[in-house]
Design a protein around this motif. Structure first.
Motif, PDB file in Angstrom:
ATOM      1  N   ARG A 371       0.816  -1.218   0.000  1.00 30.56           N
ATOM      2  CA  ARG A 371       0.000   0.000   0.000  1.00 30.56           C
ATOM      3  C   ARG A 371       0.852   1.271   0.000  1.00 30.56           C
ATOM      4  NH1 ARG A 371      -5.206  -0.359   2.585  1.00 30.56           N
ATOM      5  NH2 ARG A 371      -5.932  -2.512   2.748  1.00 30.56           N
ATOM      6  N   LEU A 374       0.684   4.654  -2.270  1.00 28.85           N
ATOM      7  CA  LEU A 374      -0.502   4.602  -3.136  1.00 28.85           C
ATOM      8  C   LEU A 374      -1.690   5.285  -2.470  1.00 28.85           C
ATOM      9  CD1 LEU A 374      -0.338   0.876  -4.376  1.00 28.85           C
ATOM     10  CD2 LEU A 374       0.475   2.921  -5.580  1.00 28.85           C
ATOM     11  N   ASP A 375      -2.526   5.908  -3.278  1.00 25.17           N
ATOM     12  CA  ASP A 375      -3.778   6.483  -2.800  1.00 25.17           C
ATOM     13  C   ASP A 375      -4.895   5.495  -3.136  1.00 25.17           C
ATOM     14  OD1 ASP A 375      -6.015   7.883  -2.142  1.00 25.17           O
ATOM     15  OD2 ASP A 375      -5.589   9.640  -3.383  1.00 25.17           O
ATOM     16  N   SER A 377      -7.888   5.482  -2.412  1.00 26.22           N
ATOM     17  CA  SER A 377      -9.209   6.060  -2.655  1.00 26.22           C
ATOM     18  C   SER A 377      -9.447   6.291  -4.138  1.00 26.22           C
ATOM     19  CB  SER A 377      -9.362   7.377  -1.890  1.00 26.22           C
ATOM     20  OG  SER A 377      -8.471   8.357  -2.395  1.00 26.22           O
ATOM     21  N   THR A 378      -8.394   6.140  -4.940  1.00 25.86           N
ATOM     22  CA  THR A 378      -8.519   6.314  -6.390  1.00 25.86           C
ATOM     23  C   THR A 378      -8.504   4.958  -7.079  1.00 25.86           C
ATOM     24  OG1 THR A 378      -6.131   6.443  -6.797  1.00 25.86           O
ATOM     25  CG2 THR A 378      -7.274   8.493  -6.197  1.00 25.86           C
ATOM     26  N   GLY A 381      -4.886   3.930  -7.853  1.00 28.21           N
ATOM     27  CA  GLY A 381      -4.181   3.448  -6.671  1.00 28.21           C
ATOM     28  C   GLY A 381      -4.594   2.029  -6.308  1.00 28.21           C
ATOM     29  N   TYR A 385      -2.315  -1.379  -6.348  1.00 26.06           N
ATOM     30  CA  TYR A 385      -2.243  -2.215  -5.147  1.00 26.06           C
ATOM     31  C   TYR A 385      -2.563  -3.668  -5.487  1.00 26.06           C
ATOM     32  CZ  TYR A 385      -3.651  -4.278  -0.670  1.00 26.06           C
ATOM     33  OH  TYR A 385      -3.786  -5.110   0.412  1.00 26.06           O
TER      34      TYR A 385
END
Length: 576
Positions: A371, A374-375, A377-378, A381, A385
């Motif tokens: 993780r 990485l974002d 929520s997008t 991302g 992942y």
């Protein structure tokens, strides 16, 4: 593993040692025929399955499959390096240990000189410890008190202080009869501009002690802003920081703990142990090495990586997992909260807090770290992942573990299970096809080829079948292949076992040497050997046929027609 000792000298040592006498000092034994039997010292059991063969001078447990020579037994029981075990057995047999040749660039050191270095280190440790309680050591003592240690802790770990001047230790050891050149070889002194100086000055001193209680070297922690913050003894004839661990002398006595806790520094080790955590060891100012991993494997079946909770500690934990994977050592990672380090955490929350911390298996921890950066929520991302995790899961061998991690990944990402399986490269269709393509072995149950190879090795080692009957090419496993050639060449099987570095390889060899039951006479052995060879060669032929079938099935219709045309043309040419 025999290193620079000659084969002839080691063979002489083995001939002078009675394995049953060595083992009986640790395990009560009862004789039945040519074997002595007892309960295995390496795993818990009520019915004896541990044996010592008086003829071959090899021990073997039919339960846990550990086995080897007298040297291996002493290494495992005393958790010694090879040379330390050899030295102990040589003393027992009243044999002089020969001088070992030096590596290129390595200074030649006699046995007497080596012993003098150990003694110099021992006296240096006593000097540093005594200085801690004097005015000159007040700053170091206050530092240790400030880190939460008391006098009992300080004495338990033999902590000390090096003098602030240039040659306090040097003068002390010279008065005890030690020459400066030897102190330089031991890493206690340095020479500059034709003068000798102390290696360590104005530091808190941590003696590095072997499992057998010998002072190998020191780690020195600077006071204030002095640099480097930590200074370790340089490599010497008796100390190599890549191959040792701090607090191994404590771990030697903690056989029942069942795991080691690996930390990065001396103070983390001292602090965790002060609060009741057992099995704690530390690397010696270096990142984890393969040699240290192999050393830990002899002390416990599992390692808990207990590095700092910050980004640097997390990256170091991932590197450590890679090394443990190579050495086939199960490892878990302790994930400290909020970037805390082991010392801070155990001071704040004690032993119960430490025991309650989550310990992540290697795959779970790698997925947690996937993780990083990485974002989630997008969509991008989450996609990255999922891709990172699928790459991690490609290396998982256990179907049950794969299932557990896959369920978690489905829940976290929302991706369809079949999509993730295809990305991993393990779709249900592929698995079904792989199972259906697996060749079936007639005549013996699954694993028959392995058993056939083991039986051939045992019969060959026992002299029941002639060496000319076999070749190393009859064996598929690399260890059994090398062992077979070794026996065919008429070489000592004990020398082969002593020369093995890896526990798994030694277990493979010992399993093969202890196949049971063996035929009662040579005639029956020859018949059994022929059957074993038919099993091995028949399996190999079926495997080759299956591989050819798979290659043919994989080509297109046009390629098959072209292959048939070539075969037909070749047949016509041969008729002409």
């Amino acid at each position: 593993m025999s290193g620079r000792l000659s084969d002839a000298w080691l063979e002489e040592l083995r001939s002078r040692i009675s394995l049953e006498e060595v083992v009986s000092e640790y395990v009560p034994l009862k004789q039945k025929g040519r074997r002595f039997w007892g309960c295995c010292p390496f795993h818990n059991e009520k019915t004896p399955s541990f044996s010592v063969d008086t003829e071959t001078q090899l021990y073997y447990c039919f339960g846990c499959h550990k086995g080897g020579t007298a040297i291996n037994f002493v290494m495992d029981m005393e958790r010694m390096e090879f040379m330390d075990a050899v030295r102990l057995l040589a003393e027992r047999a009243h044999m002089e240990l020969p001088e070992r040749s030096s590596s290129p660039g390595e200074a030649r050191v006699s046995r007497d000189e080596r012993e003098r270095m150990y003694e110099a280190n021992r006296q240096a440790a006593r000097f540093y410890h005594s200085l801690l309680w004097k005015d000159e050591g007040a700053e170091a003592l206050n530092y240790l008190y400030g880190r939460g240690l008391n006098d009992s802790d300080i004495r338990r770990f033999g902590l000390g202080a090096s003098p602030k001047g240039w040659d306090g230790l040097l003068h002390h050891l010279e008065a005890e009869g030690f020459e400066p050149p030897l102190l330089e070889k031991a890493g206690l002194a340095v020479r500059r501009d034709n003068r000798w100086y102390d290696m360590f000055r104005g530091r808190v001193m941590f003696p590095i002690i072997s499992a057998q209680g010998r002072v190998l070297g020191f780690g020195g922690r600077a006071m204030g802003d002095a640099q480097p913050k930590y200074l370790n003894t340089a490599e010497t004839p008796i100390f190599n920081k890549r191959m040792g661990l701090y607090a191994l002398n404590f771990a030697q006595k903690e056989r029942s703990v069942g795991r080691l806790v690996l930390v990065e520094g001396y103070m983390d080790t001292v602090s965790l142990r002060k609060h009741g955590v057992q099995g704690v060891v530390a690397t010696l100012g270096t990142a984890l090495t393969e040699e240290q991993a192999r050393l830990m494997k002899r002390y416990a079946p599992e390692v808990w990586i207990s590095y700092d909770g910050d980004a640097a500690g997390q990256k170091a934990a991932l590197r450590a997992l890679d090394i443990f994977d190579v050495q086939d050592i199960p490892a878990k990672v302790i994930d400290y909260p909020e970037g805390m380090d082991p010392d801070d955490f155990v001071k704040a929350r004690g032993l119960s807090g430490f025991e309650a911390l989550p310990k992540h298996d290697s795959t779970s921890y790698r997925m947690i770290r996937a993780r990083d950066g990485l974002d989630l929520s997008t969509q991008d991302g989450m996609t990255q992942y999922a891709l990172r995790c699928c790459a991690i899961l490609k290396k998982v061998k256990s179907p049950i573990e794969m299932e557990n991690h896959l369920r978690r990944l489905v829940n976290e990402t929302g991706y369809d299970r079949e999509i993730l399986l295809r990305q991993i490269g393990a779709s249900p269709e592929a698995r079904t096809a792989a199972v259906s393509r697996r060749p079936r072995t007639a005549g013996r149950e699954p694993g028959g080829v392995e058993k056939a190879e083991q039986e051939l090795i045992s019969m060959l080692a026992a002299g029941l079948i002639p060496a000319r009957m076999l070749s190393s090419g009859d064996f598929s496993d690399p260890v059994r292949q090398r062992l077979a050639q070794w026996l065919i060449d008429g070489r000592s099987v004990n020398a082969f076992i002593d020369d093995i570095n890896e526990d798994a390889a030694r277990e493979t060899a010992m399993r093969a040497l202890n196949f049971s039951p063996l035929p009662s006479d040579r005639e029956k052995a020859l018949e059994e050997a022929e059957g074993c060879l038919r099993t091995i060669r028949g399996s190999r032929d079926r495997q080759r046929t299956e591989e050819i079938k798979q290659k043919v099935d994989a080509v297109s219709r046009e390629q098959k027609l072209e292959m048939l045309r070539r075969v037909d043309a070749a047949n016509r040419e041969s008729e002409d």
